[in-house]
Structures are given as C-alpha cells and as structure tokens.
Motif scaffolding. Structure first.
Motif, PDB file in Angstrom:
ATOM      1  N   TYR A 106       0.979  -1.211  -0.171  1.00 15.21           N
ATOM      2  CA  TYR A 106      -0.073   0.537   0.231  1.00 15.21           C
ATOM      3  C   TYR A 106       0.748   1.444  -0.234  1.00 15.21           C
ATOM      4  O   TYR A 106       0.836   2.524  -0.525  1.00 15.21           O
ATOM      5  CB  TYR A 106      -1.270  -0.250   1.219  1.00 15.21           C
ATOM      6  N   ALA A 129       1.627   4.135  -2.614  1.00 16.92           N
ATOM      7  CA  ALA A 129       0.693   5.828  -2.737  1.00 16.92           C
ATOM      8  C   ALA A 129       2.235   6.405  -2.338  1.00 16.92           C
ATOM      9  O   ALA A 129       1.384   8.054  -2.975  1.00 16.92           O
ATOM     10  CB  ALA A 129       0.418   5.763  -0.287  1.00 16.92           C
ATOM     11  N   GLU A 152       1.702   7.261  -6.621  1.00 15.16           N
ATOM     12  CA  GLU A 152      -0.056   7.844  -6.517  1.00 15.16           C
ATOM     13  C   GLU A 152       0.226   9.003  -5.688  1.00 15.16           C
ATOM     14  O   GLU A 152      -1.130   9.262  -6.220  1.00 15.16           O
ATOM     15  CB  GLU A 152      -0.776   6.699  -6.498  1.00 15.16           C
ATOM     16  N   LYS A 153       0.975   9.073  -5.069  1.00 16.83           N
ATOM     17  CA  LYS A 153       0.803  10.415  -3.896  1.00 16.83           C
ATOM     18  C   LYS A 153      -0.436  10.280  -3.394  1.00 16.83           C
ATOM     19  O   LYS A 153      -1.472  12.049  -2.816  1.00 16.83           O
ATOM     20  CB  LYS A 153       1.151  11.872  -4.679  1.00 16.83           C
ATOM     21  N   THR A 154      -0.812   9.387  -2.833  1.00 17.16           N
ATOM     22  CA  THR A 154      -2.246   8.878  -1.812  1.00 17.16           C
ATOM     23  C   THR A 154      -1.222   9.019  -0.321  1.00 17.16           C
ATOM     24  O   THR A 154      -0.798   8.727  -0.013  1.00 17.16           O
ATOM     25  CB  THR A 154      -2.980   8.619  -1.965  1.00 17.16           C
ATOM     26  N   VAL A 156      -2.316   6.975   3.232  1.00 22.24           N
ATOM     27  CA  VAL A 156      -3.130   4.759   4.107  1.00 22.24           C
ATOM     28  C   VAL A 156      -3.099   5.429   5.025  1.00 22.24           C
ATOM     29  O   VAL A 156      -2.449   6.016   5.954  1.00 22.24           O
ATOM     30  CB  VAL A 156      -1.553   4.259   3.564  1.00 22.24           C
ATOM     31  N   ASN A 188     -10.158  -1.239  -1.099  1.00 18.70           N
ATOM     32  CA  ASN A 188      -9.116  -0.303  -0.625  1.00 18.70           C
ATOM     33  C   ASN A 188      -8.720  -0.486   1.005  1.00 18.70           C
ATOM     34  O   ASN A 188      -9.065   0.181   1.481  1.00 18.70           O
ATOM     35  CB  ASN A 188      -9.232   0.665  -0.936  1.00 18.70           C
ATOM     36  N   TYR A 192      -6.180   1.900   2.335  1.00 20.60           N
ATOM     37  CA  TYR A 192      -5.863   2.920   1.070  1.00 20.60           C
ATOM     38  C   TYR A 192      -6.136   3.873  -0.137  1.00 20.60           C
ATOM     39  O   TYR A 192      -7.652   3.670   0.092  1.00 20.60           O
ATOM     40  CB  TYR A 192      -5.413   1.331  -0.319  1.00 20.60           C
ATOM     41  N   SER A 193      -5.608   4.656   0.351  1.00 19.60           N
ATOM     42  CA  SER A 193      -6.427   6.534  -0.319  1.00 19.60           C
ATOM     43  C   SER A 193      -7.327   6.065  -0.110  1.00 19.60           C
ATOM     44  O   SER A 193      -8.851   6.765  -0.804  1.00 19.60           O
ATOM     45  CB  SER A 193      -6.060   5.756  -1.417  1.00 19.60           C
ATOM     46  N   GLU A 206      -0.957   7.976   9.923  1.00 19.16           N
ATOM     47  CA  GLU A 206      -1.325   8.372   8.272  1.00 19.16           C
ATOM     48  C   GLU A 206      -0.568   8.591   7.816  1.00 19.16           C
ATOM     49  O   GLU A 206       0.621   9.338   8.106  1.00 19.16           O
ATOM     50  CB  GLU A 206      -2.710   9.149   8.660  1.00 19.16           C
TER      51      GLU A 206
END
Ligand code: C2E
Ligand code: CA
Ligand code: CA
Length: 573
Positions: free
Chosen positions: A167, A171, A174-176, A178, A218, A234-235, A275
C-alpha cells in the motif's frame, strides 16, 4: 520339423513370460495409485494404465478422448493442462501442475514426460496423474496459516505488514494517503474473567469476523495478537472514511455479540489512527504510531478514537526518555522515600505511615511515581525498584523503632508485577527477618485490579503472607469492582477507600451511599478502613461520622521526608 516345433515352443514360452510380465506390470501400475497415459501424436494411439474408474467416469481410449479428460478438471486450470498435454514448445521434457477435479473435492497432479528416441525425435508423451488431495489440503492450510489468523480469517500480523508495505509503495507513487487504525477491545481481561477464556476467544473471533466484513478492495484487516486488530485503508476518500468505519464499528457494538453458550457480551473499543505520510513513511513506524495513540485513547477513558499528532509522539518520546533514565536510575538507585502519616479518625492518633517512592532524575527534576511506576512496570525494572522500597522502608522503620520506640504500622505499596513474582513471599519474609521486624508491623498495599487477574494464586499468596503475620491492605478500593460481594472472602486486613470517593463526598449523594456501605460492610467483616486523600475538615468530619477508622491526606499531612517524619515521632515520646 523338430526345429519348427522347437521354435513354436520357444515363442509360446516367451509369450507366456511376456504375458506374465505384462500382468505383473499392469498389477504394479494399478497399485501405484497413479494413472498413466502414453500417447503418440504421430500415430494418434493412446494407451492407459491404472485404475481410472477410481477417478474418472471415462477412460481415454482414443486420441480425442484426451480432450474429454481435460474437461474433467476445473476450468481455471484447463488451459494449463492443455498446454501440458499438447505443448507448444518441446524444450522442457518434464512439467507438472496441480488441478482441481470437477467434483470440487480432489486435487490431481498432472506430470508430463516427453519421450524421445536416440535421435532426439519425440516418440510420445507419458502423462502421470496422481491424487494429491491430502498434500494439497495440507499445503492450503499451511499457506493459510502463513498469511491468515485462523481464529478470525483476517490477515495475520506478518502478512498485514507485507500488504501495508505494498500500500505504502503504491501511495508514494500515486501521492495518496494510507490510514492505519489500531483497534483494541476495552477491558478485555474483564470479559475473559467474567465468561472464561473459551468464550473470551469466541468474542475475539466474532469481532474479528465482523471486522473482516468491513474489508473491501482498499481496506485490509488483521488480528495482531490477543484482542488487538488493525485495519489499513488505502487512499481513504477524505478524512471521513476512517471516521465512517469507526462509526460503523461503534454502531455494531451497540448490539451485543451472542455466544454459543447462549450468553451475550457487549463491549467498547479504543482506536488509534496514524496516517501515511504524516505520521511516518515506514509500515512499522505507522503501526507503532497508531498503537501509541490507541493506548492514549485507553488512558483517556477508553471507548474513543484518537488521531496521531506530534504532541502524542512527543509525550511518547518523553516517556521513552524517562524509560532510559529509569534504567540508569535503577542501576544507580537514585530513589528516596517520602512518608505519609495515617491517623485514627476518632482522635487523630498516629496509626502508622505509608512509604511513597520519589525519584529525582539526573537533572534534578522530581518525576512523580504516577508517571514512572507504569513505565517501570512495562520494562520490568519495577522488580528491582520494588525490592528496594521494601527493604528501605523496613530498614527505616526499624531505625525509628530503635530511636523512638514507636508502635506503628509501615505500609508499603506493591506493584502487581512485583506481587506476581514467584519469589515475592520469600522476599518479604526474608527482608522482615533480616531486620528483625514483627510481621504485623508491615502492611502491604495491593490494588484491587490485581484481584481480577489470577484470583487463586493472588489469594494463595495473601494467605501465606497473612499466615506469617503480615497485614494485607486493598488500595484504591472501589475503583475496580462494581460489587461489594467479593469482600466477604477477601484475605485482607485493611480497605483503603479510593481518593476519588473522598473528593466527591460533598457534591455527590451516591458517593456518600457507596462510602457508607463500604464502611458498614468492612466493619461487619472485621476490616480496618482507611480513607485516603482527605483534604478538608468537612471530609474528615463526615468520615468520622460514617465510622471510617483511619484518615490519610493532605488535610492532616502531606507525604514528608524521613527527617520531617522523625520530628513527628519525636513529639510523640
Ligand atoms: P497511592 O498508593 O494511592 O498513594 C496515594 C497517593 O495520593 C500519593 O501520591 C499521595 O501523595 C497522594 N495523596 C495523599 N493524600 C493526598 C491528598 O490529600 N490529596 C491529593 N491530591 N493527593 C494525596 P504519590 O506519592 O504521587 O503516589 C502515586 C501512586 O504511585 C501511589 O498511589 C502508588 O500507586 C504509586 N506508588 C507510590 N510509591 C510507590 C511504591 O513505592 N511502589 C509502588 N509499587 N507504587 C508506588
Ligand atoms: Ca497506597
Ligand atoms: Ca490509593
């Protein structure tokens, strides 16, 4: 003619031998439990051996029957099986796969061997089929055990960490975000104690299965250990997704969990959230972070969710620093004792004194025992500290006795960790003997929470100590149990009514009802009662009237140094 006869005889004999051999081979092949097919694409001939009827309705007789055979295996594997039977490339001579039988129950291993002649040209194929159901089921089970928690069907810790790492890698690209939630059942030991370990396990299972139901594409979930679970999202779609999961869990927990013995259990959970990337970039760091805030949520009264922030981390770091300093302090023993007098409520005569530990760290800062004792309990140094307190207080007491000839009781606080050690009783007895103290001059204060844990061995030790003559006191009484009924069988001498009750005497009628019934019950059963944390005259007067035997608190005296207490003793002679 003779010659011909001889040749016929020879051929017959050979034929008989051949037939006998063939029968033997056939018998052997049938008893191996394997099925064999030998086929030659050039001539389109097929020969089979083995007990086919044990596995399949049809026996391949013709070349085209091979296709029918493949159809008897589970659909997912058919393409692979087909390329095993009819390979595109002939470089590999042997190959095998395991496919499920269409009956859904059995697993068949299919091995192919390509047979070549001396020139290397393909002569034919030998396919061996074997029933590997047992092995496969064991394999499945083993790989299940490697990845899953078999109690709940959630991931286990290791696999969860591995998945979480995936994950995090994703992340990062994808610049997100978790989010990791650590979920712990509140007061699980009480549930366990109330309904027994077997049903406690059932609670762990039922709740885990419920959490599994929350997992989606996710969202992954795991059980770590005991009653600790984790969920990674995830995200998450905004901050609200974690909150929504938490609310869903809370909503579920409004309803009881039904157990197989017909009873039902309700409980709450404490949740900590960290996070990525805010709280850390590493899987273990994030899990740790979530765990720290989860513990924080517990400290703050449970049944709550807390989010990671840097204050919590700093606080944790401070406690970590304390922990390290504590280790050094234990080695150098930079502790000392304060003493708080305990007085008779009726005439304010001195009953005795409670030893309270003090610690000045290397910067000269006084760190309260409420802060470092729990840390010492966690890292095990409480044993050394506790031994020191016991010895130091007994030694000091005997010095007072010599100097002032005072007839007093010395109360010493005992941590549950210290109490549970197998050598605890011996330690107490040998220290008493070493200094020549009378056992009844020593009173050990243990907390009520200790009684919940392992009641039998806790009681056994209390009995042993009391048989020797040592007094036992229940500290912080009223904070752990809701019922007074267990008081009846308690092998104790003294009940210390917790400060929280004393604090609310003037403001809360129900507090007064509780205090009065504790005192009444204790009197009837022959226990001494001590009220701790008495700060005002009103409280003192009330307690006196309610029949409380002894008073301890700032109103009469704060904890004081050894020298200051000696002054009090001096005035007594
Ligand atoms: P405790 O055993 O309940 O001790 C009573 C605590 O209440 C002491 O805090 C005492 O200073 C404080 N106190 C007494 N009277 C009053 C009052 O009128 N008002 C207020 N506000 N407080 C009062 P202390 O010394 O900070 O100790 C806190 C806890 O740390 C103790 O609670 C005990 O659980 C633990 N502790 C202290 N010394 C030892 C020790 O030597 N060994 C172990 N295992 N625990 C200890
Ligand atoms: Ca105490
Ligand atoms: Ca107390």
């Amino acid at each position: 003619m003779e010659d011909l006869r001889y040749q016929v005889d020879m051929l017959t004999a050979m034929n008989n031998t051949y037939e006998a051999n063939e029968r033997i081979y056939k018998m052997i092949l049938e008893n191996t439990g394997h099925l064999f097919i030998f086929y030659q694409p050039s001539t389109k001939t097929v020969r089979t051996f083995g007990n086919w009827s044990d596995y399949f309705d049809t026996v391949p007789v013709e070349y085209s029957d091979i296709i029918k055979l493949i159809d008897l295996l589970s659909e997912e594997e058919r393409d692979n099986v087909r390329s095993l039977f009819f390979p595109d490339s002939y470089e590999i001579n042997e190959n095998s796969i395991v496919a499920k039988h269409i009956d859904g129950k059995r697993y068949i291993e299919i091995e192919s061997h390509i047979k070549r002649d001396e020139t290397g040209a393909i002569e034919g194929y030998l396919i061996v089929l074997s029933d590997v159901t047992k092995k496969q089921l064991l394999n499945n089970e083993l790989s299940f055990m490697a990845y899953y928690d078999f109690v709940t069907g959630l991931y286990n810790r290791n696999y969860f960490v591995q998945k979480l790492k995936e994950y995090l890698d994703k992340a990062e690209k994808e610049k997100t975000i978790v989010a990791i939630m650590m979920i712990d059942i509140d007061d699980f030991h009480k549930i366990n104690d109330g309904i027994g370990i077997i049903y406690g396990d059932e609670v762990i299972q039922n709740f885990g299965i419920y959490l599994r139901g929350l997992c989606r594409e996710n969202i992954i979930g795991a059980r770590f250990d005991g009653d600790i679970y984790s969920i990674a999202v995830y995200s998450p779609a905004g901050n609200s997704e974690v909150e929504a999961i938490y609310n869903e869990i809370k909503e579920r927990l409004r309803e009881p969990f039904l157990l197989t013995n017909g009873s039902s259990v309700t409980f709450s959970v404490s949740v900590g959230v960290s996070e990525y990337p805010e709280a850390g970039t590493d899987a273990l760091e994030l899990i740790n972070g979530a765990e720290i805030v989860m513990l924080k949520a517990k400290d703050a009264g449970k049944n709550a969710i807390r989010y990671f922030d840097s204050d919590i981390l700093n606080e944790f770091k401070t406690s970590f620093t304390i922990e390290n300093k504590l280790k050094l302090a234990v080695n150098g023993l930079s502790f000392f004792l304060n003493f708080q007098p305990v007085y008779k409520a009726f005439d304010q005569k001195l009953r005795g004194v409670e030893a309270l530990i003090r610690w000045k760290d290397d910067e000269g800062k006084l760190i309260p025992p409420g802060v470092f004792i729990p840390i010492a309990e966690r890292n095990g140094s409480i044993t050394v500290i506790g031994d020191w307190v016991l010895e130091q207080s007994i030694k000091t007491f005997m010095e007072w006795k010599k100097k002032f000839d005072a007839d007093l009781i010395m109360s010493v606080n005992i941590s549950s960790i210290q109490y549970k050690r197998p050598d605890f009783v011996n330690k107490v007895i040998s220290t008493i003997n070493k200094y020549g103290m009378k056992p009844e001059e020593l009173e050990l204060e243990i907390t009520e929470s200790l009684l919940i844990d392992d009641i039998e061995s806790v009681y056994d030790k209390m009995d042993e100590l009391r048989d020797f003559g040592v007094r036992m006191s229940i500290d912080d009484f009223g904070t752990g149990f809701s019922s007074l009924s267990y008081l009846k069988h308690l092998p104790a001498d003294t009940i210390k009514i917790d400060k929280s009750f004393i604090d609310t005497i003037s403001t809360d009628t129900s507090t007064r009802v509780i205090i009065e019934s504790i005192i009444e019950m204790a009197q009837r059963l022959g226990y001494d009662t001590v009220a701790e944390g008495v700060e005002t005259e009103d409280q003192l007067e009330y307690l006196k009237k309610a029949g409380c035997d002894y008073i301890q608190g700032y109103y009469l005296s704060k904890p004081i140094s050894c020298e200051a207490f000696e002054e009090i003793l001096l005035r007594l002679i």
